[in-house]
Design an enzyme around this catalytic site. Structure first.
Site, PDB file in Angstrom:
ATOM      1  N   GLU A 149       0.825  -1.210   0.000  1.00 11.84           N
ATOM      2  CA  GLU A 149       0.000   0.000   0.000  1.00 11.84           C
ATOM      3  C   GLU A 149       0.863   1.266   0.000  1.00 11.84           C
ATOM      4  O   GLU A 149       1.795   1.364   0.810  1.00 11.84           O
ATOM      5  CB  GLU A 149      -0.927   0.002   1.220  1.00 11.84           C
ATOM      6  CG  GLU A 149      -1.996   1.066   1.135  1.00 11.84           C
ATOM      7  CD  GLU A 149      -3.012   0.940   2.266  1.00 11.84           C
ATOM      8  OE1 GLU A 149      -4.216   1.109   1.998  1.00 11.84           O
ATOM      9  OE2 GLU A 149      -2.609   0.682   3.409  1.00 11.84           O
ATOM     10  N   MET A 165      -1.357  -4.412   7.943  1.00  8.67           N
ATOM     11  CA  MET A 165      -1.951  -4.257   6.613  1.00  8.67           C
ATOM     12  C   MET A 165      -2.984  -5.339   6.378  1.00  8.67           C
ATOM     13  O   MET A 165      -2.737  -6.517   6.640  1.00  8.67           O
ATOM     14  CB  MET A 165      -0.850  -4.317   5.542  1.00  8.67           C
ATOM     15  CG  MET A 165      -1.347  -4.099   4.138  1.00  8.67           C
ATOM     16  SD  MET A 165      -2.023  -2.430   3.932  1.00  8.67           S
ATOM     17  CE  MET A 165      -3.140  -2.730   2.557  1.00  8.67           C
ATOM     18  N   ASN A 211      -4.291  -7.287   4.138  1.00  8.47           N
ATOM     19  CA  ASN A 211      -4.332  -8.229   3.021  1.00  8.47           C
ATOM     20  C   ASN A 211      -5.321  -9.352   3.340  1.00  8.47           C
ATOM     21  O   ASN A 211      -5.145 -10.057   4.339  1.00  8.47           O
ATOM     22  CB  ASN A 211      -2.951  -8.837   2.792  1.00  8.47           C
ATOM     23  CG  ASN A 211      -1.846  -7.804   2.853  1.00  8.47           C
ATOM     24  OD1 ASN A 211      -1.871  -6.809   2.152  1.00  8.47           O
ATOM     25  ND2 ASN A 211      -0.870  -8.058   3.723  1.00  8.47           N
ATOM     26  N   GLU A 227      -7.750  -4.213  11.375  1.00  2.00           N
ATOM     27  CA  GLU A 227      -7.470  -4.896  10.113  1.00  2.00           C
ATOM     28  C   GLU A 227      -8.624  -5.824   9.732  1.00  2.00           C
ATOM     29  O   GLU A 227      -8.947  -5.963   8.551  1.00  2.00           O
ATOM     30  CB  GLU A 227      -6.168  -5.688  10.213  1.00  2.00           C
ATOM     31  CG  GLU A 227      -4.947  -4.865  10.579  1.00  2.00           C
ATOM     32  CD  GLU A 227      -4.774  -3.614   9.734  1.00  2.00           C
ATOM     33  OE1 GLU A 227      -5.044  -3.663   8.513  1.00  2.00           O
ATOM     34  OE2 GLU A 227      -4.362  -2.572  10.294  1.00  2.00           O
ATOM     35  N   HIS A 284     -11.374  -4.099   7.976  1.00  2.00           N
ATOM     36  CA  HIS A 284     -11.031  -3.847   6.571  1.00  2.00           C
ATOM     37  C   HIS A 284     -11.489  -4.968   5.643  1.00  2.00           C
ATOM     38  O   HIS A 284     -11.624  -4.744   4.433  1.00  2.00           O
ATOM     39  CB  HIS A 284      -9.518  -3.703   6.422  1.00  2.00           C
ATOM     40  CG  HIS A 284      -8.994  -2.334   6.660  1.00  2.00           C
ATOM     41  ND1 HIS A 284      -9.527  -1.213   6.058  1.00  2.00           N
ATOM     42  CD2 HIS A 284      -7.949  -1.893   7.402  1.00  2.00           C
ATOM     43  CE1 HIS A 284      -8.835  -0.147   6.430  1.00  2.00           C
ATOM     44  NE2 HIS A 284      -7.885  -0.527   7.251  1.00  2.00           N
TER      45      HIS A 284
END
Length: 864
Positions: free
Chosen positions: A139, A279, A281, A312, A315
């Site tokens: 990112e 992050m 993912n 996270e 997300h």
């Protein structure tokens, strides 16, 4: 590279032309092993083979476009079966594609570079055992460093990865993997954006668990869970707690989102030298390995980790399932994840005081960012990828989350969550803009979301709310009004849903709330009719319960009460809000910094919330470093060290408060007796009952000893011998750079500015050691060198390293008008410099100007 900084206009043009059907990516990572000297800086970058097969459609056959790839070399390019000359079509960051067909297949065979900066495919060599670990971080736009793609969030596609790894390694990606004939084959993903694809490979320590959920319709969802870290951290890895929070979060989001987790498995990788907190993912979330605690930490650290895990996880829906079209609407994922992290933390886990942490820590980040000259609306104007990189900031995260908290108060929690549910179902695997979310919230709440959005999402700046109290002769309230003000640069007055709390002393000396009213604040003055006739308060707290986003101010009587009775407020959230407000007064040069330090010395020892206490320590240290008058720094430091040692000795043996005061004492220790005590605690000749000086605390004690010339290179080498690990090496590098020597500073400066051999983690450690508040005279010569070097650094280094150097080495400790003038001179002379670079310098310049105003305020108070 000329095309590396993709613009929004280019992305929009490409999205209108192309749609992507699939990616097949084959990575050969067997070259990762070999030279495992972690200090070796190879003359040429170590590379790996990356072969990408990209199938896509073109709305205008015959048109031209480009694919993204940042790589040292390209072996071959084939478009629709025709071989193209790489030297003609590849410029180092883009592959030119001409005469496209309606349906296309692009095959690119490239040599991509392993990274030492945490961008792309990061390669880490563990100094403890020589093992090599790989992971990716993309990112906003670094997947093009690993495979060929269309690097923008709105060109989603399914991905199928395969990885050839060294023998004995395991590889992971977004989908479930299987080792077949020496190749790791991964299941095809759902349509996702390039920046959330991921690969990790190496001899990771890997632990498994599982999650099961049966829904009301009788269907059952089974999610394999995994968690991993380096082998060297395995003895410290409390994976059971990671899995506990993970399962609690999955239950919470399934309860509230009515959309099953859509990405199959759920692995969480704790990786070394990570630039971010984590992050999102899908299927392979990555975290910085500092969330695995090598020593004793407080509950605030466990709470922080749980919050990040849940952030996270949020997300997976806000960002991965439904993704913003372009980085302008980054808030559509980050603000929501930040809000949902706190919301689920309180609703699903043992950390029931999560909103206190949010009010005290996250909002402090937002308030600072929103008063910088670079502040921007929550929905920002993102012209290109460099803009995007800098917008992962306190506005996008913490202000956006605060605004959402205000929105929940405005529309109601049920309407808010129902809006989210409709948003997911309508836009699953697609891309959205602001209007897509506002339309469903308008449906579910019946509120005018356009007006709310204009005030809260499309304007910048923070408002101040101040109570105005008029009392009768009988000591009752005849009128209580809330005054709203805005900065001249951002004059917008917003609608605020706030609670106003009245507090008074009880017979036993506590300060407790006895009345509360909620009111919609509009315009410059709003009367709170419900509180008319109430008994006179000792304290009026506007924004009680922290419903809105604002700077709290106090009337004179309330401020006087806080100066004498702050520690007597019984409600921990109210107390945290008052502390935050007092810190904002200090930063705004409305309260002398020494007064804030005095409040910390008198009342912090009574603070029950450990996260708030840690924040108070950070603020007190910042007040001493930046905001007190220079001639009072020595005295202020002595008082803080004296107070910290007193509280350290009073704290319950073995408690987290004792540990927190020990760390703060080390941070402010400077006198000979203080340093002798730290050395004695390290050597075992001194003892404080219950204080376990573990390895992490030993390094915390070594840094001030190094900075004040007590711990020399030999002592730090001996400490590293005790802790010959990757973490120990970072600590040693920081401590070595902290030593009070002109030669040491020159060496540290050269290592960061004149060389690019250090990894991102060691750059960060070296900068932290270089910038010691007690060494202003030693670092003074580097002010001119800084301004002479930063444009070259920005051009030559990766954006992450460039940001670290430009922010970290700004001469903020040279707090004088001369430094301010030097910054202004640079800004004037570099009006055409990269906007992102100018923004970083402008922000640091503003912090310096704020510090000088604070010092002037503190000096006037001392003179008076």
């Amino acid at each position: 590279m000329p095309g590396e900084n993709l613009s929004r206009d280019e992305a929009q043009e490409r999205a209108a032309l192309l749609s992507v059907d699939s990616y097949e990516v084959s990575l050969d990572l067997r070259s990762a092993v070999g030279d495992t000297d972690p200090d070796a800086a190879a003359a040429a970058p170590r590379t790996f083979r990356s072969v990408t097969t990209l199938r896509f459609r073109c709305a205008e056959p015959g048109a031209a476009s480009f694919a993204d790839l940042i790589a040292p070399s390209v072996t071959s390019v084939s478009l629709n079966g025709k071989d193209l000359d790489p030297s003609e079509v590849f410029d180092g960051s883009r592959i030119r594609l001409e005469d496209l067909a309606a349906d296309n297949e692009l095959v690119v065979d490239a040599q991509c570079a392993y990274s030492r900066t945490g961008e792309g495919m990061h390669r880490f060599v563990d100094p403890e055992d020589g093992e090599v670990y790989l992971y990716t971080q993309y990112e906003p736009a670094d997947s093009r460093r690993v495979f060929t793609n269309f690097e923008q969030p709105d060109l989603k596609a399914p991905f199928r990865f395969e990885v050839r790894a060294p023998e004995g390694w395991t590889a992971w990606s977004n989908g479930v993997g299987e080792l077949t004939d020496g190749v790791w084959q991964f299941a095809e993903t759902k349509p996702i954006s390039t920046y959330i694809t991921a690969v990790a490979a190496g001899p990771y320590h890997y632990v498994t668990d599982s999650y099961s959920r049966t829904f009301d319709d009788g269907t059952t969802l089974e999610i394999p869970l995994g968690a991993m870290c380096r082998k060297g951290l395995a003895p410290h890895f409390d994976s059971d707690d990671v899995f506990l929070v993970t399962k609690q979060g999955l239950d919470f989001f399934h309860d509230h989102f009515d959309y099953p987790y859509p990405f199959g498995k759920y692995d969480q990788a704790f990786v070394p030298e990570y630039n971010l907190g984590a992050m999102e993912n899908p299927g392979l979330v990555t975290f910085r390995e500092e969330f695995i605690f090598r020593g004793k930490v407080t509950q605030a650290s466990y709470e922080s980790r749980a919050n990040v895990i849940l952030h996270e996880m949020a997300h997976m829906w806000f960002g991965d399932l439904v993704t913003m079209e372009w980085w302008d609407d980054l808030w559509l994922k980050e603000s929501f994840a930040d809000f949902m992290g706190a919301f689920s933390l309180v609703g699903a886990t043992r950390f029931k005081d999560g909103w206190i942490t949010f009010a005290n820590r996250r909002k402090a980040w937002a308030y600072r960012a929103d008063q910088l000259p670079s502040t921007h609306p929550v929905t920002a104007d993102i012209r290109d990828l460099q803009d995007a990189k800098l917008n992962f900031d306190g506005i996008t995260y913490a202000k956006g989350a605060s605004v959402l908290k205000q929105l929940v108060a405005y529309v109601g929690q049920d309407a808010f969550l129902e809006g989210a549910r409709r948003y997911f179902k309508r836009n699953a695997y697609g891309n959205t803009r602001l209007g897509d979310l506002l339309s469903v919230l308008e449906e579910t709440s019946g509120r005018d979301m356009a007006a709310w959005s204009r005030s809260w999402l499309q304007t910048a700046g923070v408002n101040s709310l101040t109570p105005q109290v008029i009392l009768s002769a009988e000591a009752r309230i005849t009128e209580l009004a809330v005054l709203q003000e805005a900065a001249e640069s951002h004059p917008e007055l917003r609608p605020h849903r706030v609670a106003v709390g009245l507090y008074r002393r009880t017979p036993d000396g506590a300060l407790e709330r006895y009345a509360r009213a909620e009111v919609d604040v509009h315009g410059p003055r709003t009367v709170v009719g419900e509180l008319i006739g109430a008994e006179a308060p000792d304290l009026v707290l506007v924004n009680d319960d922290d419903l809105t986003y604002c700077k709290i101010r106090f009337d004179e009587n309330s401020l006087a009460t806080l100066r004498e009775r702050l520690g007597e407020i019984t409600d921990p959230l109210a107390r945290a809000l008052c502390w935050s407000a007092l810190w904002n007064l200090t930063r705004d040069a409305l309260m002398p910094a020494r007064d804030f330090i005095d409040l910390v010395l008198r009342f912090a020892g009574r603070e029950s919330d450990i996260g708030v206490l840690q924040m108070l320590h950070a603020w007190a240290n910042s007040a001493l470093t930046h905001y007190v008058a220079p001639d009072w720094r020595t005295e202020g430091g002595r008082l803080l060290a004296e107070g910290a040692l007193k509280e350290l000795r009073l704290a319950e043996p073995g408690s987290q408060h004792q540990l927190t005061w020990a760390r703060f004492f080390a941070a402010v220790a400077s006198g000979e007796a203080d340093l002798q005590l730290l050395q004695g605690l390290l050597e075992g000749t001194a003892k404080i009952d219950g204080l376990e000086v573990d390895q992490e605390l030993r390094w915390a004690f070594q840094e001030p000893l190094a900075a004040h010339g007590v711990a020399d290179e030999q002592a730090l080498a001996a400490e590293l011998a005790r802790d010959d690990t990757a973490s120990g090496k970072r600590h040693q590098v920081r401590c070595l750079a902290a030593r009070p020597s002109a030669a040491v500073k020159a060496q540290a400066w050269a290592a960061v500015v004149e060389s690019d051999s250090l990894s991102n983690a060691l750059v960060e450690a070296t900068i932290a050691g270089f910038t010691q508040p007690s060494q202003r005279e030693l670092t003074a010569p580097y002010t001119a060198k800084y301004f002479a070097a930063i444009e070259r650094i920005w051009a030559d280094r990766s954006i992450q390293i460039g940001m670290d150097v430009v922010k970290g080495l700004f001469p903020s400790l040279q707090d004088s008008q001369e430094t301010l003038d030097a910054a202004d001179t640079w800004l004037t002379a570099h009006e055409n410099a990269a906007p992102a670079l100018r923004r970083l310098v402008l922000e640091a310049r503003d912090d310096l100007a704020r510090a000088l105003r604070g010092q002037a305020c503190d000096g006037v108070a001392a003179a008076g």
